[in-house]
Design a protein around this motif. Structure first.
Motif, mmCIF file in Angstrom:
data_model
loop_
_atom_site.group_PDB
_atom_site.id
_atom_site.type_symbol
_atom_site.label_atom_id
_atom_site.label_comp_id
_atom_site.label_asym_id
_atom_site.label_seq_id
_atom_site.Cartn_x
_atom_site.Cartn_y
_atom_site.Cartn_z
ATOM 1 N N LEU A 202 -12.072 -10.134 -11.616
ATOM 2 C CA LEU A 202 -11.646 -10.086 -10.223
ATOM 3 C C LEU A 202 -12.059 -11.345 -9.467
ATOM 4 O O LEU A 202 -11.326 -11.828 -8.594
ATOM 5 N N GLU A 203 -13.225 -11.867 -9.786
ATOM 6 C CA GLU A 203 -13.633 -13.122 -9.152
ATOM 7 C C GLU A 203 -12.666 -14.238 -9.507
ATOM 8 O O GLU A 203 -12.335 -15.090 -8.668
ATOM 9 N N LEU A 204 -12.173 -14.216 -10.746
ATOM 10 C CA LEU A 204 -11.250 -15.245 -11.203
ATOM 11 C C LEU A 204 -9.855 -15.068 -10.610
ATOM 12 O O LEU A 204 -9.166 -16.056 -10.319
ATOM 13 N N HIS A 205 -9.420 -13.820 -10.397
ATOM 14 C CA HIS A 205 -8.037 -13.544 -9.999
ATOM 15 C C HIS A 205 -7.903 -12.980 -8.589
ATOM 16 O O HIS A 205 -6.837 -12.474 -8.229
ATOM 17 N N ALA A 206 -8.947 -13.078 -7.780
ATOM 18 C CA ALA A 206 -8.925 -12.484 -6.437
ATOM 19 C C ALA A 206 -7.767 -13.010 -5.587
ATOM 20 O O ALA A 206 -7.258 -12.304 -4.720
ATOM 21 N N GLY A 207 -7.341 -14.236 -5.829
ATOM 22 C CA GLY A 207 -6.250 -14.812 -5.038
ATOM 23 C C GLY A 207 -4.875 -14.295 -5.411
ATOM 24 O O GLY A 207 -3.874 -14.686 -4.785
ATOM 25 N N ARG A 208 -4.783 -13.403 -6.396
ATOM 26 C CA ARG A 208 -3.484 -12.894 -6.849
ATOM 27 C C ARG A 208 -3.187 -11.498 -6.303
ATOM 28 O O ARG A 208 -2.308 -10.805 -6.782
ATOM 29 N N ARG A 209 -3.903 -11.098 -5.269
ATOM 30 C CA ARG A 209 -3.663 -9.790 -4.665
ATOM 31 C C ARG A 209 -2.215 -9.682 -4.201
ATOM 32 O O ARG A 209 -1.722 -10.537 -3.466
ATOM 33 N N PRO A 210 -1.494 -8.640 -4.635
ATOM 34 C CA PRO A 210 -0.073 -8.539 -4.288
ATOM 35 C C PRO A 210 0.144 -8.059 -2.861
ATOM 36 O O PRO A 210 -0.730 -7.420 -2.265
ATOM 37 N N PRO A 211 1.325 -8.336 -2.305
ATOM 38 C CA PRO A 211 1.679 -7.806 -0.988
ATOM 39 C C PRO A 211 2.017 -6.329 -1.094
ATOM 40 O O PRO A 211 1.888 -5.720 -2.156
ATOM 41 N N ARG A 212 2.495 -5.756 0.010
ATOM 42 C CA ARG A 212 2.917 -4.354 -0.010
ATOM 43 C C ARG A 212 3.995 -4.152 -1.065
ATOM 44 O O ARG A 212 4.647 -5.087 -1.481
ATOM 45 N N GLY A 213 4.204 -2.888 -1.462
ATOM 46 C CA GLY A 213 5.125 -2.568 -2.535
ATOM 47 C C GLY A 213 6.570 -2.859 -2.212
ATOM 48 O O GLY A 213 6.938 -3.165 -1.070
ATOM 49 N N GLY A 214 7.402 -2.741 -3.216
ATOM 50 C CA GLY A 214 8.818 -3.043 -3.088
ATOM 51 C C GLY A 214 9.630 -1.839 -2.665
ATOM 52 O O GLY A 214 9.109 -0.868 -2.116
ATOM 53 N N PRO A 215 10.933 -1.870 -2.929
ATOM 54 C CA PRO A 215 11.822 -0.783 -2.505
ATOM 55 C C PRO A 215 11.368 0.559 -3.062
ATOM 56 O O PRO A 215 10.902 0.659 -4.186
ATOM 57 N N VAL A 216 11.530 1.586 -2.238
ATOM 58 C CA VAL A 216 11.058 2.914 -2.624
ATOM 59 C C VAL A 216 12.225 3.852 -2.857
ATOM 60 O O VAL A 216 13.365 3.584 -2.487
ATOM 61 N N GLY A 217 11.918 4.956 -3.485
ATOM 62 C CA GLY A 217 12.885 6.015 -3.724
ATOM 63 C C GLY A 217 12.146 7.258 -4.171
ATOM 64 O O GLY A 217 10.918 7.257 -4.297
ATOM 65 N N TRP A 218 12.895 8.311 -4.434
ATOM 66 C CA TRP A 218 12.275 9.545 -4.893
ATOM 67 C C TRP A 218 11.841 9.394 -6.350
ATOM 68 O O TRP A 218 12.591 8.890 -7.178
ATOM 69 N N VAL A 219 10.613 9.825 -6.642
ATOM 70 C CA VAL A 219 10.059 9.718 -7.997
ATOM 71 C C VAL A 219 9.431 11.043 -8.408
ATOM 72 O O VAL A 219 9.064 11.876 -7.570
ATOM 73 N N HIS A 220 9.293 11.232 -9.719
ATOM 74 C CA HIS A 220 8.595 12.397 -10.247
ATOM 75 C C HIS A 220 7.152 12.400 -9.785
ATOM 76 O O HIS A 220 6.600 13.431 -9.404
ATOM 77 N N GLY A 221 6.501 11.255 -9.850
ATOM 78 C CA GLY A 221 5.149 11.110 -9.341
ATOM 79 C C GLY A 221 4.045 11.240 -10.362
ATOM 80 O O GLY A 221 2.902 10.856 -10.091
#
Length: 347
Positions: A202-221
């Motif tokens: 995590l110290e090495l890759h902390a700068g790769r935090r993703p933004p909010r998620g993409g398109p949504v839809g209904w899922v099984h979950g």
């Protein structure tokens, strides 16, 4: 994550006489707990009129009778579209949830079948699995009313990705708990090693935090091997729709693959993942870029996730310990093979 090796809690004897009086299902002959499950309890029920699966809904997050009824109606509509499901039986009052003594129950037809993980699937069967999940997502968009959505299907998912600062605090707390555990055992040794390893990653890759998620839809979950029954080589029923909701669809596809196709050593079977992902994209109408973004978010989720260790050390609950070796190794391997994993999902 599924809990394939998690034994159920101590069985709660269901009130069979009162329950069956609400159904035209005969009288009970035998009732045995099903040996998989965690958040709810299941029973193999044999009556004078047939065999059934009796589900006791006791997870407080999903046990509201009205919400269960809504999920049941969704499975009925999916069955009409040809999705392999096991819709519940309606009681004498027309409802599919029976409430007895403050507890919610549902009665389903018994499905003869077996669970299969990715190691038991051929590449062709892996493709069939991806096509099945894609069909589930596509059919859910047809059967779930727009008014049921919490947000438009084209909007981004609002959940923020994990903050490394919070994860570092969790790691420090868990390391302290490991040190305090006496006598130390092999699980403690592995936990300490993985916690220190994950902190360095995590110290090495902390700068790769993703933004909010993409398109949504209904899922099984909660799509994983123990929620899918096979009869011979064909899927017979997708079960446990308790987590049905609106989420990023591609992320469910990636999470499912990371569960089905993880090997005991903590690597993914990428040739099977590739077959699965291609079929999923065709069936769901998902783009390669959507899958690539989902891979990034689920990778980050795994890198910051310590639910198994938190259960073990914070709650004293060891039921998920047997999953920890492979799951913790996967996060490390996935980081090292990040590009190869992305290619398998998106090419």
């Amino acid at each position: 994550m599924p809990r394939p090796c998690v034994p159920p809690p101590a069985p709660h004897a269901p009130p069979l006489r009162a329950l069956l009086s609400q159904y035209a299902a005969g009288s009970a002959l035998a009732c045995e707990p099903v040996d998989q499950g965690l958040l709810n309890r299941g029973y193999r029920l044999c009556t004078t009129r047939g065999r059934y699966f009796l589900k006791h809904h006791f997870d407080p997050d999903t046990a509201d009778p009205d919400a269960i009824e809504r999920r049941h109606r969704a499975t009925w509509r999916l069955a009409e579209l040809g999705v392999p499901v096991a819709p519940p039986l309606a009681g004498r009052d027309g409802r599919t949830v029976a409430v007895v003594g403050g507890h919610a129950y549902a009665l389903h037809p018994w499905i003869d079948g077996r669970h299969r993980d990715g190691g038991q699937l051929t590449r062709g069967e892996s493709a069939r699995l991806g096509a099945l999940l894609g069909a589930v997502h596509a059919c859910l968009e047809r059967v779930m009313p727009p008014k049921g959505r919490t947000r438009p299907a084209t909007s981004p998912h609002p959940v923020e990705s994990a903050d490394p600062a919070d994860t570092f605090a969790v790691i420090d707390d868990l390391l302290a708990r490991v040190r305090r555990h006496h006598p130390s055992d092999a699980f403690d040794d592995l936990a300490r090693h993985r916690l220190l390893e994950r902190r360095a990653l995590l110290e090495l890759h902390a700068g790769r935090r993703p933004p909010r998620g993409g398109p949504v839809g209904w899922v099984h979950g909660d799509f994983h091997p123990f929620n899918l029954l096979y009869r011979d080589d064909a899927p017979a029923a997708i079960v446990d729709w308790d987590r049905l909701g609106v989420q990023p669809r591609a992320e469910e596809a990636v999470r499912a693959a990371a569960i089905f196709f993880v090997r005991p050593c903590g690597t993914l079977d990428l040739p099977k993942v590739r077959s699965y992902a291609r079929a999923y994209r065709r069936a769901a109408g998902a783009t390669p870029s959507e899958l690539a973004a989902a891979v990034h978010r689920v990778w980050w989720e795994r890198l910051n996730d310590f639910w198994m260790l938190r259960w073990h050390y914070e709650r004293g609950d060891t039921r998920a310990d047997c999953q920890f070796p492979a799951a913790s190794a996967l996060a490390v391997w996935w980081t090292r093979e990040y590009d190869a994993v992305c290619d398998a999902f998106a090419e």
